[in-house]
Design a protein around this motif. Structure first.
Motif, mmCIF file in Angstrom:
data_model
loop_
_atom_site.group_PDB
_atom_site.id
_atom_site.type_symbol
_atom_site.label_atom_id
_atom_site.label_comp_id
_atom_site.label_asym_id
_atom_site.label_seq_id
_atom_site.Cartn_x
_atom_site.Cartn_y
_atom_site.Cartn_z
ATOM 1 N N LEU A 99 -3.153 0.078 -3.056
ATOM 2 C CA LEU A 99 -2.486 -1.296 -2.179
ATOM 3 C C LEU A 99 -1.169 -1.202 -2.073
ATOM 4 O O LEU A 99 -0.609 -1.144 -1.137
ATOM 5 N N ALA A 100 -0.532 -0.524 -3.167
ATOM 6 C CA ALA A 100 1.050 -0.393 -3.425
ATOM 7 C C ALA A 100 1.312 0.713 -2.400
ATOM 8 O O ALA A 100 2.346 0.517 -1.713
ATOM 9 N N LYS A 101 0.636 1.653 -2.215
ATOM 10 C CA LYS A 101 0.961 2.720 -1.109
ATOM 11 C C LYS A 101 0.947 2.168 0.238
ATOM 12 O O LYS A 101 1.672 2.705 0.894
ATOM 13 N N LYS A 102 -0.321 1.728 0.419
ATOM 14 C CA LYS A 102 -0.681 1.292 1.656
ATOM 15 C C LYS A 102 0.276 0.329 2.394
ATOM 16 O O LYS A 102 0.888 0.295 3.568
ATOM 17 N N ARG A 103 0.703 -0.629 1.337
ATOM 18 C CA ARG A 103 1.871 -1.654 1.706
ATOM 19 C C ARG A 103 3.283 -1.229 1.585
ATOM 20 O O ARG A 103 4.285 -1.736 1.994
ATOM 21 N N LYS A 104 3.569 0.046 1.026
ATOM 22 C CA LYS A 104 4.884 0.522 0.604
ATOM 23 C C LYS A 104 5.536 -0.678 -0.081
ATOM 24 O O LYS A 104 6.771 -0.593 0.438
ATOM 25 N N LEU A 105 5.089 -1.232 -1.061
ATOM 26 C CA LEU A 105 5.934 -1.924 -1.767
ATOM 27 C C LEU A 105 7.031 -1.348 -2.771
ATOM 28 O O LEU A 105 6.982 -0.217 -3.025
#
Length: 128
Positions: free
Chosen positions: A102-108
């Protein structure tokens, strides 16, 4: 694109189901081997093995069949707790992996993935 994601999700589900099965099977195997090695008596050992204080020359002994004598010595470690522990560890690792995806996908920002999702993902391990 949506069909591609559905196949990936289905494959991911199958891989995770297989990993959960393998973790559970490994837990059962390790617990069974440990029970055979420890041989710690159950709390109801005397009732299960039909203990007779005068059976073996006054020293006492089990009068039940060999199978029940062996079963009465299978107390430690607990199969239920080791099975639950393996499931909760799997759930923790699964949640950590999903939080990283999720962190990779949203580039948080790097600090955010370390806080809320990872702390929430570690809760099952704390419960174990």
């Amino acid at each position: 694109l949506a069909a591609c994601e559905a196949v990936t999700d289905r494959r991911d589900m199958h891989v995770n189901a297989l990993l959960l099965f393998q973790a559970s099977a490994a837990s059962v195997l390790i617990t069974t081997v440990a029970k055979k090695q420890a041989g710690r008596p159950r709390p109801n050992f005397y009732a299960m093995c039909g203990w007779n204080a005068t059976a073996v020359g006054g020293a006492g002994g089990c009068t039940a069949e060999r199978k029940w004598d062996w079963e009465a010595r299978q107390s430690f470690p607990s199969g239920h707790s080791s099975f639950a522990f393996s499931g909760l560890v799997f759930l923790t690792l699964f949640a950590l992996e999903k939080a990283a995806q999720l962190a990779k996908k949203r580039k948080l920002p790097p600090a955010l993935p370390l806080s809320v999702p990872r702390i929430a993902a570690c809760l099952p391990a704390c419960l174990a």
